[in-house]
Every structure is written in structure tokens, then in C-alpha cells.
Design a protein around this motif. Structure first.
Motif, PDB file in Angstrom:
ATOM      1  N   ALA A 655      15.658   9.560  -0.934  1.00  0.00           N
ATOM      2  CA  ALA A 655      14.762   8.888  -1.881  1.00  0.00           C
ATOM      3  C   ALA A 655      13.336   8.846  -1.341  1.00  0.00           C
ATOM      4  CB  ALA A 655      15.266   7.481  -2.166  1.00  0.00           C
ATOM      5  N   GLN A 656      13.167   8.534  -0.049  1.00  0.00           N
ATOM      6  CA  GLN A 656      11.826   8.432   0.518  1.00  0.00           C
ATOM      7  C   GLN A 656      11.152   9.791   0.590  1.00  0.00           C
ATOM      8  OE1 GLN A 656      10.220   5.380   1.512  1.00  0.00           O
ATOM      9  NE2 GLN A 656       8.572   6.875   1.257  1.00  0.00           N
ATOM     10  N   ARG A 657      11.880  10.825   0.980  1.00  0.00           N
ATOM     11  CA  ARG A 657      11.304  12.165   1.046  1.00  0.00           C
ATOM     12  C   ARG A 657      10.822  12.609  -0.332  1.00  0.00           C
ATOM     13  NH1 ARG A 657      12.206  15.824   4.918  1.00  0.00           N
ATOM     14  NH2 ARG A 657      12.548  17.452   3.354  1.00  0.00           N
ATOM     15  N   THR A 658      11.594  12.293  -1.346  1.00  0.00           N
ATOM     16  CA  THR A 658      11.209  12.668  -2.712  1.00  0.00           C
ATOM     17  C   THR A 658       9.972  11.896  -3.148  1.00  0.00           C
ATOM     18  OG1 THR A 658      13.557  13.082  -3.210  1.00  0.00           O
ATOM     19  CG2 THR A 658      12.048  12.837  -5.081  1.00  0.00           C
ATOM     20  N   LEU A 659       9.941  10.606  -2.851  1.00  0.00           N
ATOM     21  CA  LEU A 659       8.813   9.781  -3.269  1.00  0.00           C
ATOM     22  C   LEU A 659       7.524  10.203  -2.573  1.00  0.00           C
ATOM     23  CD1 LEU A 659       7.939   7.304  -4.964  1.00  0.00           C
ATOM     24  CD2 LEU A 659       8.319   5.920  -2.906  1.00  0.00           C
ATOM     25  N   ASP A 660       7.584  10.578  -1.305  1.00  0.00           N
ATOM     26  CA  ASP A 660       6.374  10.980  -0.582  1.00  0.00           C
ATOM     27  C   ASP A 660       5.604  12.049  -1.358  1.00  0.00           C
ATOM     28  OD1 ASP A 660       6.920   9.286   1.576  1.00  0.00           O
ATOM     29  OD2 ASP A 660       8.050  10.825   2.655  1.00  0.00           O
ATOM     30  N   ASN A 661       6.310  13.058  -1.817  1.00  0.00           N
ATOM     31  CA  ASN A 661       5.642  14.144  -2.527  1.00  0.00           C
ATOM     32  C   ASN A 661       5.197  13.722  -3.924  1.00  0.00           C
ATOM     33  OD1 ASN A 661       6.152  16.881  -4.410  1.00  0.00           O
ATOM     34  ND2 ASN A 661       4.979  17.194  -2.529  1.00  0.00           N
ATOM     35  N   LEU A 662       5.991  12.914  -4.606  1.00  0.00           N
ATOM     36  CA  LEU A 662       5.609  12.469  -5.944  1.00  0.00           C
ATOM     37  C   LEU A 662       4.322  11.649  -5.899  1.00  0.00           C
ATOM     38  CD1 LEU A 662       9.096  11.416  -7.380  1.00  0.00           C
ATOM     39  CD2 LEU A 662       7.763  13.453  -7.983  1.00  0.00           C
ATOM     40  N   LEU A 663       4.155  10.835  -4.865  1.00  0.00           N
ATOM     41  CA  LEU A 663       2.970   9.971  -4.776  1.00  0.00           C
ATOM     42  C   LEU A 663       1.727  10.732  -4.345  1.00  0.00           C
ATOM     43  CD1 LEU A 663       4.269   6.662  -3.125  1.00  0.00           C
ATOM     44  CD2 LEU A 663       3.978   7.177  -5.541  1.00  0.00           C
ATOM     45  N   PHE A 664       1.881  11.653  -3.379  1.00  0.00           N
ATOM     46  CA  PHE A 664       0.698  12.240  -2.733  1.00  0.00           C
ATOM     47  C   PHE A 664       0.462  13.706  -3.065  1.00  0.00           C
ATOM     48  CE2 PHE A 664       1.506   8.519  -0.049  1.00  0.00           C
ATOM     49  CZ  PHE A 664       0.226   8.012   0.086  1.00  0.00           C
ATOM     50  N   GLY A 665       1.431  14.387  -3.643  1.00  0.00           N
ATOM     51  CA  GLY A 665       1.207  15.769  -4.035  1.00  0.00           C
ATOM     52  C   GLY A 665       0.765  16.641  -2.874  1.00  0.00           C
ATOM     53  N   SER A 666      -0.370  17.349  -3.066  1.00  0.00           N
ATOM     54  CA  SER A 666      -0.866  18.270  -2.033  1.00  0.00           C
ATOM     55  C   SER A 666      -1.732  17.578  -0.986  1.00  0.00           C
ATOM     56  CB  SER A 666      -1.666  19.396  -2.693  1.00  0.00           C
ATOM     57  OG  SER A 666      -2.783  18.858  -3.412  1.00  0.00           O
ATOM     58  N   GLN A 914      -5.316 -13.192  -5.739  1.00  0.00           N
ATOM     59  CA  GLN A 914      -6.219 -12.128  -6.172  1.00  0.00           C
ATOM     60  C   GLN A 914      -5.778 -10.784  -5.621  1.00  0.00           C
ATOM     61  OE1 GLN A 914      -8.534 -11.961  -8.406  1.00  0.00           O
ATOM     62  NE2 GLN A 914      -8.942  -9.803  -7.933  1.00  0.00           N
ATOM     63  N   ALA A 915      -5.308 -10.757  -4.373  1.00  0.00           N
ATOM     64  CA  ALA A 915      -4.808  -9.515  -3.799  1.00  0.00           C
ATOM     65  C   ALA A 915      -3.561  -9.033  -4.526  1.00  0.00           C
ATOM     66  CB  ALA A 915      -4.509  -9.712  -2.314  1.00  0.00           C
ATOM     67  N   ALA A 916      -2.682  -9.948  -4.879  1.00  0.00           N
ATOM     68  CA  ALA A 916      -1.486  -9.575  -5.628  1.00  0.00           C
ATOM     69  C   ALA A 916      -1.862  -9.032  -7.002  1.00  0.00           C
ATOM     70  CB  ALA A 916      -0.566 -10.779  -5.769  1.00  0.00           C
ATOM     71  N   ARG A 917      -2.803  -9.677  -7.630  1.00  0.00           N
ATOM     72  CA  ARG A 917      -3.241  -9.257  -8.975  1.00  0.00           C
ATOM     73  C   ARG A 917      -3.845  -7.857  -8.926  1.00  0.00           C
ATOM     74  NH1 ARG A 917      -6.146 -13.348  -9.529  1.00  0.00           N
ATOM     75  NH2 ARG A 917      -4.540 -14.717 -10.402  1.00  0.00           N
ATOM     76  N   GLU A 918      -4.544  -7.546  -7.850  1.00  0.00           N
ATOM     77  CA  GLU A 918      -5.255  -6.284  -7.754  1.00  0.00           C
ATOM     78  C   GLU A 918      -4.381  -5.140  -7.263  1.00  0.00           C
ATOM     79  OE1 GLU A 918      -9.528  -4.719  -5.866  1.00  0.00           O
ATOM     80  OE2 GLU A 918      -8.831  -6.780  -5.561  1.00  0.00           O
ATOM     81  N   TYR A 919      -3.405  -5.427  -6.374  1.00  0.00           N
ATOM     82  CA  TYR A 919      -2.699  -4.337  -5.699  1.00  0.00           C
ATOM     83  C   TYR A 919      -1.176  -4.321  -5.889  1.00  0.00           C
ATOM     84  CZ  TYR A 919      -7.148  -4.017  -3.185  1.00  0.00           C
ATOM     85  OH  TYR A 919      -8.475  -3.886  -2.867  1.00  0.00           O
ATOM     86  N   LEU A 920      -0.566  -5.411  -6.281  1.00  0.00           N
ATOM     87  CA  LEU A 920       0.892  -5.483  -6.284  1.00  0.00           C
ATOM     88  C   LEU A 920       1.501  -5.476  -7.673  1.00  0.00           C
ATOM     89  CD1 LEU A 920       1.549  -8.027  -3.372  1.00  0.00           C
ATOM     90  CD2 LEU A 920       1.240  -5.546  -3.283  1.00  0.00           C
ATOM     91  N   ARG A 921       0.738  -5.117  -8.673  1.00  0.00           N
ATOM     92  CA  ARG A 921       1.277  -4.991 -10.025  1.00  0.00           C
ATOM     93  C   ARG A 921       2.163  -3.750 -10.116  1.00  0.00           C
ATOM     94  NH1 ARG A 921       0.994  -9.188 -13.204  1.00  0.00           N
ATOM     95  NH2 ARG A 921       0.556  -7.975 -15.073  1.00  0.00           N
ATOM     96  N   PRO A 922       3.106  -3.715 -11.065  1.00  0.00           N
ATOM     97  CA  PRO A 922       3.985  -2.544 -11.189  1.00  0.00           C
ATOM     98  C   PRO A 922       3.371  -1.389 -11.968  1.00  0.00           C
ATOM     99  CG  PRO A 922       4.629  -4.215 -12.772  1.00  0.00           C
ATOM    100  CD  PRO A 922       3.511  -4.827 -11.956  1.00  0.00           C
ATOM    101  N   ASP A 923       2.128  -1.539 -12.425  1.00  0.00           N
ATOM    102  CA  ASP A 923       1.497  -0.466 -13.200  1.00  0.00           C
ATOM    103  C   ASP A 923       1.423   0.807 -12.355  1.00  0.00           C
ATOM    104  OD1 ASP A 923       0.997  -2.528 -15.055  1.00  0.00           O
ATOM    105  OD2 ASP A 923      -0.868  -3.031 -14.016  1.00  0.00           O
ATOM    106  N   GLY A 924       1.824   1.931 -12.949  1.00  0.00           N
ATOM    107  CA  GLY A 924       1.753   3.212 -12.258  1.00  0.00           C
ATOM    108  C   GLY A 924       2.793   3.384 -11.173  1.00  0.00           C
ATOM    109  N   LEU A 925       3.833   2.565 -11.171  1.00  0.00           N
ATOM    110  CA  LEU A 925       4.848   2.626 -10.123  1.00  0.00           C
ATOM    111  C   LEU A 925       5.800   3.798 -10.384  1.00  0.00           C
ATOM    112  CD1 LEU A 925       5.520   0.749  -7.649  1.00  0.00           C
ATOM    113  CD2 LEU A 925       7.352  -0.183  -9.051  1.00  0.00           C
ATOM    114  N   THR A 926       5.889   4.700  -9.429  1.00  0.00           N
ATOM    115  CA  THR A 926       6.861   5.785  -9.485  1.00  0.00           C
ATOM    116  C   THR A 926       8.119   5.337  -8.763  1.00  0.00           C
ATOM    117  OG1 THR A 926       5.203   7.536  -9.607  1.00  0.00           O
ATOM    118  CG2 THR A 926       7.371   8.144  -8.756  1.00  0.00           C
ATOM    119  N   ILE A 927       9.262   5.471  -9.430  1.00  0.00           N
ATOM    120  CA  ILE A 927      10.524   4.963  -8.891  1.00  0.00           C
ATOM    121  C   ILE A 927      11.512   6.115  -8.744  1.00  0.00           C
ATOM    122  CG2 ILE A 927      12.479   3.416  -9.283  1.00  0.00           C
ATOM    123  CD1 ILE A 927      10.520   1.713 -11.019  1.00  0.00           C
ATOM    124  N   VAL A 928      12.098   6.246  -7.559  1.00  0.00           N
ATOM    125  CA  VAL A 928      13.149   7.231  -7.297  1.00  0.00           C
ATOM    126  C   VAL A 928      14.458   6.475  -7.120  1.00  0.00           C
ATOM    127  CG1 VAL A 928      13.986   9.026  -5.738  1.00  0.00           C
ATOM    128  CG2 VAL A 928      11.535   8.834  -6.217  1.00  0.00           C
TER     129      VAL A 928
END
Length: 965
Positions: A655-666, A914-928
Motif C-alpha cells: 500500500a505504501q509503495r503504491t501511494l508514494d508514486n500516486l502522491l509524487f509522480g515523477s 488553524q493548523a488542522a484547518r489548513e493541513y489536515l482536511r481530507p480534501d484531495g486525499l488519495t487512499i490505497v
């Protein structure tokens, strides 16, 4: 087994010991290729070993051991109950461990155990169960010792009023998911089969501690209460306090909190011992594994037997040393195996003696099997050499000295003393074992091996194929098929528990802010910066030579290059082969390792201070003069390819190997974070590729040296100059990783990797954050993540594990690389709750902080609790070294951790929210999700996210193909 992030292992008394710090005169470094100077002898090392203690016993039978260690203002509180899975009767397998989980659910005067302790700075707060015992550990600031003793005494004496059917049901679910999580791994059913093969039905050591699903399901509230009253009396307990405390201070506190608890029933001793099989037996299992694994198994003597120490050393010589007989003959010699091992796993009344071999792909299994048995037989017939015995003993003692740094936890000095008392009636049992070990002769080891390994063997082989057995039906007593189901017994009333006396938790005293070790700096003549923190608690040094490379460097080479190059360093230099490198480390009591992460490549070493000069000379030879011989490279390449197959067979790694590429691409961070690359690229690498990568990346102008331990800068720099003499930066410019490369746009989606018949689903979700590791002022984000999923008491873990019982542990993390950070969520969950678990994760993230702001309890825990935990975070040389390196990598000052307490105290709930509001929302979350599609797919229909299905890689594949729905 309460916290999934802590490895649960029975620590033998000889695995930790004590020594007085000292620094002998540095020996001169040898010229390359010459013989090493004589290392300190085992007798010299053992002569300094000592853990002084005082012992007393209360009238109710509670045995207390106190060891004073003033190096840090912390105390390890270690409680051992003489009850484990060997005490479980038929139909109650897994019960001791299930009860351990319930023991964290609060008592009559403490609604929670974890919350007040972690708020007071305890780390770790944990427990574990194995065959012989159940233990509970916490290491607290000195000002919280009174609270820790109150809590331990309240659940020892007044637990039952707080034990409810609801708690039992929830923790039952957690334990069942812990069992599924272990079963879901490659080779995950081997432990069950070994117990069944070695012991007859009814033998106390036959069944695994996790037990059977059926027995766990059948556990009742009455069972729980009876287990407590039968086994958890103070007369069945050893309590150890180790750290910044003495017996004069401890005894009044112990009397105050534990003295009124009445004795419990005397627990009858369990009759158990090793079993000699009537004849050799064999069993074959098929599993979704990358290579065939062959094992040879015997039951052996318990830890008080005269042969126990000799067997431990003998099995180490067979397959535990890097230069072991099996390694030399079958991994480096005939090259029939990709991995080998041998060990004696020793318990109170029996030991599990095992030798293991992973067959090299393409090798005939029968050929490997014959050679495997031949190596074992030859060691038994001829015995070890004097040098082999000395190397094995020195390595063991060196590791034991390293254990002196930790006062508490599962393997610290408190556990060593408690286990000596519990199993042998002698807290200083470790001293006897070490003295016996240092005096061993080859004939002693040979005689022990002949007595125990010439008996009939149980051979268990696991071969690649579809798994045909299920952990759901394994782990029980063993005769379930022949037993008639007993009629249901009406549950006892929950109202027949006597009320407990009211007691008030004591306050936690203030603590001083952290005093982080002073960091000194120097620069070698070739420009390498050196950082040193001197610590004299033990005569050892932790050393790191790190390079600005890491797995992200593979974007400038082939995927997998950096990890393979690092792994090949120890396989031979221009003056030494792999066996000689391993043997010299063992003689010196040193451990040289190569490792990497996404940003850094490193060669690290743990060394005894008296042997530092020759140890550095050996490390320098490994770093500067690797040979990269074709045979060595091919061997390590095959091992890495097998590791890649193993990663693809393991749900979490896949799962982690797959997610690494999905998140960061090239982007450079799109390389798999395990460094293994892909099969095609890895297989194409040759010695020339590795030489080029070594020349490109392992150069002085990309290097840093960090040292922590018993040495001064005046002593250290000349040793480094001598070791690295003549190593100069090349004329070519240093390579640059494009960490500012563009990133794929975030996409909310679910990617399912179909892994049929998986007993669990493994969920990994992530999103790249618009900040880098060097961004200043990210402390509010770190605290917000602690609230969400960064600790055992976080919201995600509290919801999916503690409240719903769907998982053994759910965690989130914010990565800290040099480049773009990412948010990660990891959740192994039971398969039929996959969709509901995803919904719960997303809902927790959505509601934080808008509908669910930070509570006062959470704020106190992640700020003041974290501050109080800091002294315990830096007990070891290795932990201090890691902190120094992190500060350097992220451009933080040396005193960052000393000022962190002030930073935390200035942060209130608004900054965290404020940090949670800015960075920890599930928007754009890719899930494997890695799991069984036929079970998962119906659950995802109403999730509201695009779902893509792929086939999990077949064994030998390097990726997964799929289509989106």
C-alpha cells in the motif's frame, strides 16, 4: 501487546546488563589490510557489568526491586505478573492477552490509565503478554512516580468495578484484529504450526499467545473477573522501579499505595518442559510468499538450565552472527539461500531452537535442504572454533552494554531485574549468565548442541502458492474437533462486584525543562563537518556518516540504485571480503550498518569506546574502498529482489509503495520510500552502476559526521583524520536532486489492490502538503496531528480501535523530509468494516476542528504531556544522535529541543486548530486499500469517491495494473 507500534518480545535476562563508563587510551588505527589490534576481552567487558539494586517484600507478598540511575530525571515503572498464555486452560486460549488489553480500560478510581499517564509525560505506556508473564511498563518524569504507582495499585487492587461487558466486547474486537493483522503477513501462520509440531495437545507452550478466534469469542464477563481474582494478586507480582529514585524514597510510596491490597490465591506452578519427539516430523504449508522458507525446529531447555547460555551462543554461531556458519556456507558460499538465521528463543521452562533458510530463487529446493542439514550436522559434529565462540560472546555482551542506557520499557534495566526475580528468584541472574557466557569453551557449546540438536527434528517448510490454511481456525488448544460443544452457561450478574474504596489520584509535580546534551562542532581537513555530543553513561559510541543522497537520488540513476549500492558496501572491500568484515566487527563488539531514507544515505556504527580506533578503521575501509565484485553484487541484488517481492506480498508495504508514486509522480519523492525501486530496474543494475553511484554520491562534500558517546572532541578528531586520511572531494560538482520539481495535482480517490482471501484490509491514505521540511514554525501542525492520529490517544485510534474495535491501531503522521511534506494515515481494519472505516476516517478529519475543536484534555496532553516526556526521549546515544541529525537536516539550531517546551507552552488551541484547518482536511486525499475486492467493493458503492481497482502484484511482479470505475 496493548500498543501496536511496540515490538512485543520476551527479553532474556542476559539481553541487558550494566557497565561503568570508562575510556581507555585510543589504539592506533591500522593500515588498510593489516591485522586489527586486539580488542577488549569478554572478561574485561563483563568485569564492569553491574546493576545495583535493593529488594524488599510487602506483607501481602508484593516483591519490589529498586535500581538507582541518576543520569536522567525519569523512572521506569515495570510490573510483572506471573501469568501468561501457558496458564490458560482448554477453551481459554488468548485469554491472558485479552485480559492485558482490558487492564488498560480504567479502574474504580481511574476512568482511564493511558490518559493521565501520557498527560504526565509517560512514554511508553504499554503492556505485553507472552507464555510466562504479563507485564506493564511506563517511564515517567520523577514528578509523576506517585501518580504511576497510584494507577498501578488501583488496577491491581480495584479493577473489577470498572470492567464492563462493553469494554470486553470492544477489546475482544481489537485483539481479534491484532490476530488478523499478524495472520495477514507473509509466513504469518508459521508460529501456529511450530507449536503444533513441537508439543502435544495440552502442553502449556503449544498454542500461540494470541489464541484462537473461537476462544476469544467465547470469553465472558465472568471469565474476565475470575481471571483477575485468580492471577492478579500482589503475591504474584514483581514491581521494579529503575531510574532517578532510591529505595528510601520508593518504599513509603509503595507501602502507601499497595500495602492495603490483600493477597490473592497462590497460583499453582505450571508443569511444562521440552519434549523429545518420537521421530522426526515434517509439514509443508503453501502461502503467498516470495521464496520457500525451510526451518528446523526443536524444543529446548528453559532459561535456568545449565545449557541455556551455551545453546544461545551455539545457535548464534550457526545462524545469528553476520559471519555465521549458515551465512558463510549457503548465502556467500554456495549461494543457495538469500537469507538464513538461527536462534534460541528461551522462556522460563522451554526454549524454541530454530534454524531457518530462505531458498534463493532458481535453486533446487532439495539441494538447498541437503546443504542446510549438512551445515547443521557439521557444527554439531565438529563444534565451533575458539574464535567463533569469542565473536558470538563479544557481540552479545556489546549489545547488552547498549541496553544499559534505558531504565524502563520492555527491555531496560528494570525489566532485566524483574525477570531475574520472576523466573530465577535472583534479580542478578544476568550476571551469572554473562559470567558463564564469557567462560564458555568450544567444547561446552558443542556438548550442548549435541545434547539438544541430535534429537528428532520438526521440519516446517513454507512454499509459494495460494494459502490453503486459515489463521481463523488456528491458535487454539488443538483438540477442538474432538470436543463436544459445552452447553451455554448463563452469564453472571454484573452487579455482584463489591465497591472499591475511594482514592484520589495524587498531583504531578513540576519538572525542569529539558537539558539537551551540548553539541560541539569541528571540521575535518577534507571539509567534513563533525558534530559531537559527549555522554559518559556507558562506554560506547554511536556514529553516523550521512550523505545528502537517499532514495530520492534514484531519479538521477536507476530505481533501486542507492539501496543496492549501500547494501553492497559490506559485501567486500579491496582488502577484505564480507566474511572478514563481519568477523572483525564481531571481535570488536561493533555493529556497522548501511541504511537510507528518502533524503539521506548513511553508514552508522555502534562501537565500544575502548575499540573505537580499529572500529573506525574498519568502517572507513567499507565506505572508501568497496570492491563491488560481480559475485557479491549479484548476491546482494538477488536479496534485494527477494525483499522487493516480500514488500509486494506484505499488505502495508504494498500500500505504501503504491501511494508514494500516486502522491509524487515523477518528483524525486515518487521513488518508493523503501528504496527497492522496481524489479526491472533493480535486475538491470551491475557493478559499474554501483561504482558510478558510489563515486557520485558518497563524497566528502555531501557528507556529515555525527557522534554521540563516551569520547571528547580532542580524542575524536585525530581518530577521524587518521581513518579518513586522503579522502578529498572530487573536482566535479556535487549532484543536485530536483526537490523543487512539480507535483501532481491532489486527487480525492480510492485505489483498491485486489488481494483475494485477505483477512484484513490495509488502508493507507495521503496528501502532499504545501510546506517543506525546512518550513519554520510547523509545531502547531505537529500538535494538531497528535490530536488527530499521531498517538495512541488520538481521535482516529480512539474511534476505530478503542470505541469500535475494528482495528489494532490507526495512526496518522506528517512526514519531515527536506522537500515537500505529506500527510499519511495508516489503518489495518477488518475486511467487513473497510467502507465504514474509510467513512469514519474522513469524518474525523472533516469535523476537526470545526465541529470538534481541541478539548482541554487534548491540549494538555499534546503540549504539557509532550514536554514532560522529553527527558525520556533522549535516554540513549542513538536517540540523541537522531535528534542532532534531524536538527541539521531541517536547519534547526542545536538547542531546538531545549526551547521546544517554551514553544509548546505558547501554543494554544487556536493555533492548533488553524493548523488542522489548513493541513489536515481530507480534501484531495488519495487512499490505497489492499484487500479482498469481492468483500470490499460492495462497501465502497456509497462512499462518494472515484474508485479504481487493480490487481495486486503477482509474486515476482513489480507493480499493479488497474482501471478506474
Amino acid at each position: 501487546m496493548n500498543k501496536p507500534l511496540v515490538s512485543i518480545a520476551l527479553t532474556l535476562a542476559l539481553a541487558a546488563c550494566a557497565a561503568q563508563p570508562h575510556l581507555q587510551q585510543a589504539r592506533p588505527a591500522p593500515q588498510s589490510g593489516t591485522e586489527m589490534p586486539a580488542a577488549a576481552s569478554p572478561q574485561e567487558l563483563v568485569g564492569a557489568v553491574n546493576i545495583p539494586y535493593e529488594k524488599f517484600t510487602l506483607e501481602n507478598g508484593l516483591t519490589v526491586i529498586v535500581h538507582t540511575d541518576r543520569k536522567a530525571p525519569v523512572v521506569g515503572v515495570t510490573t510483572y505478573y506471573r501469568v501468561g498464555s501457558k496458564h490458560e486452560p482448554r477453551g481459554k486460549t488468548g485469554f491472558a492477552h485479552l485480559y492485558e488489553h482490558l487492564f488498560f480500560g480504567g479502574s474504580a478510581n481511574a476512568p482511564s490509565f493511558d490518559v493521565p499517564l501520557e498527560a504526565a509525560g509517560s512514554t511508553p505506556t504499554n503492556g505485553s503478554t507472552w507464555y510466562d508473564r504479563t507485564n506493564y511498563v511506563e517511564t515517567v518524569p520523577i514528578g509523576a512516580v506517585d501518580l504511576a504507582l497510584f494507577l498501578e495499585s488501583d488496577r491491581m487492587g480495584h479493577l473489577l468495578p470498572a470492567v464492563t461487558q462493553d469494554k470486553l466486547d470492544k477489546q475482544r474486537g481489537v485483539v481479534q484484529n491484532e490476530k488478523r493483522q499478524g495472520d495477514n503477513q507473509p509466513y504469518g501462520l508459521m508460529g501456529y504450526a511450530i507449536g503444533e509440531g513441537l508439543f502435544p495437545v495440552g502442553h502449556p507452550y503449544r498454542h500461540e499467545t494470541i489464541g484462537s478466534m473461537a476462544d476469544l469469542e467465547a470469553a465472558t464477563l465472568s471469565d474476565v473477573r475470575k481471571w483477575f481474582t485468580d492471577h492478579y494478586g500482589p503475591n504474584n507480582v514483581v514491581l521494579s522501579l529503575s531510574g532517578d529514585i532510591d529505595a528510601a524514597t520508593a518504599r513509603p510510596l509503595i507501602e502507601k499505595w499497595f500495602g492495603s491490597i490483600p493477597r490473592g490465591p497462590e497460583v499453582p506452578p505450571v508443569q511444562a518442559g521440552p519434549v523429545t519427539l518420537a521421530s522426526s516430523q515434517s509439514r509443508e504449508m503453501t502461502d503467498r510468499v516470495p521464496v520457500a522458507r525451510l526451518t528446523r525446529n526443536w524444543s529446548g531447555p528453559g532459561l535456568n538450565h545449565p545449557d541455556a547460555v551455551a545453546l544461545d551462543i551455539g545457535m548464534s554461531i550457526l545462524g545469528g552472527l553476520a559471519s555465521s556458519r549458515l551465512d558463510n556456507a549457503l548465502v556467500r558460499g554456495k549461494e543457495l539461500a538469500v537469507a538464513v538465521s538461527a536462534n534460541a528463543q528461551t522462556f522460563e521452562q522451554v526454549s524454541f531452537l530454530q534454524a531457518m533458510l530462505d531458498v534463493k530463487p532458481g535453486v533446487d529446493r532439495k539441494e538447498a535442504e541437503a546443504a542446510f542439514d549438512q551445515v547443521i550436522a557439521r557444527l554439531i559434529a565438529e563444534g565451533p572454533t575458539e574464535d567463533e565462540v569469542r565473536r558470538a560472546v563479544t557481540r552479545t555482551i556489546s549489545a547488552a552494554i547498549g541496553g544499559l542506557e534505558v531504565v524502563g520499557g520492555m527491555s531496560g534495566k528494570g525489566a532485566t531485574l524483574a525477570e531475574g526475580e520472576l523466573y530465577s528468584g535472583n534479580p542478578a541472574k544476568y550476571k551469572e549468565d554473562l559470567a558463564r557466557m564469557a567462560a564458555l569453551k568450544p567444547a561446552d557449546v558443542q556438548a550442548a548442541l549435541q545434547r539438544w540438536l541430535t534429537r528428532p527434528v520438526f521440519a516446517l517448510d513454507v512454499v509459494p502458492g495460494e494459502r490453503t490454511e486459515s489463521g481463523e481456525t488456528m491458535g487454539g488448544w488443538g483438540d477442538e474437533d474432538s470436543q463436544q460443544t459445552a452447553p451455554a452457561v448463563p452469564e453472571q450478574s454484573a452487579t455482584n462486584v463489591a465497591p472499591a474504596p475511594q482514592r484520589t489520584p495524587p498531583p504531578v509535580a513540576p519538572i525542569a525543562d529539558l537539558d539537551f546534551p551540548e553539541v560541539e562542532h569541528a571540521t575535518l581537513s577534507n571539509g567534513i563537518p563533525v558534530a559531537l555530543a559527549r555522554r559518559t553513561a556507558i562506554p560506547k559510541v554511536a556514529f553516523s556518516l550521512s550523505f545528502d543522497a537517499g532514495f530520492a537520488a534514484d531519479t538521477l540513476d536507476k530505481p533501486g540504485t542507492q539501496a543496492l549500492m549501500l547494501a553492497a558496501l559490506e559485501e567486500g572491500t579491496t582488502t577484505r571480503d564480507a566474511t572478514r568484515i563481519a568477523e572483525e566487527q564481531e571481535r570488536l563488539g561493533a555493529a556497522i550498518n548501511t541504511s537510507g531514507n528518502i533524503d539521506r544515505s548513511a553508514v552508522t556504527m555502534s562501537a565500544l569506546t575502548p575499540n573505537l580506533a580499529p572500529s573506525l578503521a574498519l568502517l572507513a575501509d567499507v565506505v572508501l574502498r568497496p570492491a563491488f565484485r560481480p559475485d557479491d553484487v549479484e548476491r546482494v541484488q538477488r536479496q534485494q529482489l527477494t525483499a522487493l517481492q516480500q514488500a509486494n506480498a506484505s499488505p502495508g508495504s504494498l500500500a505504501q509503495r503504491t501511494l508514494d508514486n500516486l502522491l509524487f509522480g515523477s518528483h524525486p519523492y515518487g521513488q518508493p520510500s523503501d528504496g527497492l525501486g522496481n524489479a526491472e530496474a533493480l535486475a538491470s543494475l551491475d557493478p559499474a552502476d554501483l561504482r558510478a553511484a558510489h563515486e557520485k554520491w558518497l563524497r566528502p562534500d555531501l557528507a556529515r559526521i555525527t557522534v554521540v558517546g563516551d569520547i571528547t572532541m580532542e580524542q575524536l578528531v585525530p581518530l577521524l583524520e587518521e581513518a579518513f586520511a586522503g579522502w578529498e572531494p572530487p573536482a566535479t560538482p556535487a549532484p543536485r536532486k530536483a526537490l523543487d520539481a512539480p507535483l501532481p495535482a491532489p486527487r480525492s480517490r480510492v485505489v483498491v489492490l485486489d488481494r483475494p482471501n485477505s483477512p484484513q484490509s490495509f488502508i493507507v491514505g495521503g496528501r502532499v502538503l504545501p510546506i517543506t521540511g525546512k518550513t519554520v514554525g510547523t509545531e502547531p501542525l505537529n500538535l494538531a496531528n497528535d490530536v488527530l492520529g499521531g498517538s495512541f490517544l488520538s481521535r482516529l485510534n480512539g474511534d476505530l480501535r478503542e470505541d469500535k474495535g475494528w482495528s489494532y491501531g490507526v495512526y496518522s503522521a506528517v512526514s519531515r523530509p527536506v522537500g515537500p511534506r505529506s500527510l499519511l494515515v495508516r489503518a489495518p481494519v477488518q475486511s467487513d468494516k473497510t467502507g465504514a472505516s474509510l467513512q469514519a476516517i474522513v469524518e474525523n478529519m472533516k469535523t476537526f476542528p470545526g465541529m470538534a475543536p481541541v478539548t482541554p484534555v487534548e491540549l494538555q496532553r499534546v503540549t504539557e504531556g509532550a514536554i514532560r516526556a522529553m527527558p525520556n526521549s533522549f535516554q540513549t546515544n542513538g536517540s540523541v544522535l537522531q535528534a542532532i541529525e534531524t536538527n541539521e537536516r531541517l536547519d534547526r539550531p542545536d538547542d531546538y529541543y531545549e526551547k521546544l517546551a517554551t514553544t509548546y507552552r505558547t501554543l494554544g488551541a487556536p493555533a492548533i486548530e488553524q493548523a488542522a484547518r489548513e493541513y489536515l482536511r481530507p480534501d484531495g486525499l488519495t487512499i490505497v486499500v489492499v484487500g479482498d475486492r469481492k468483500v470490499i467493493e460492495p462497501q465502497l458503492k456509497g462512499l462518494g469517491l472515484p474508485v479504481e481497482y487493480r490487481e495486486a502484484p503477482a509474486l515476482g511482479d513489480g507493480g499493479a495494473e488497474g482501471s478506474e470505475e
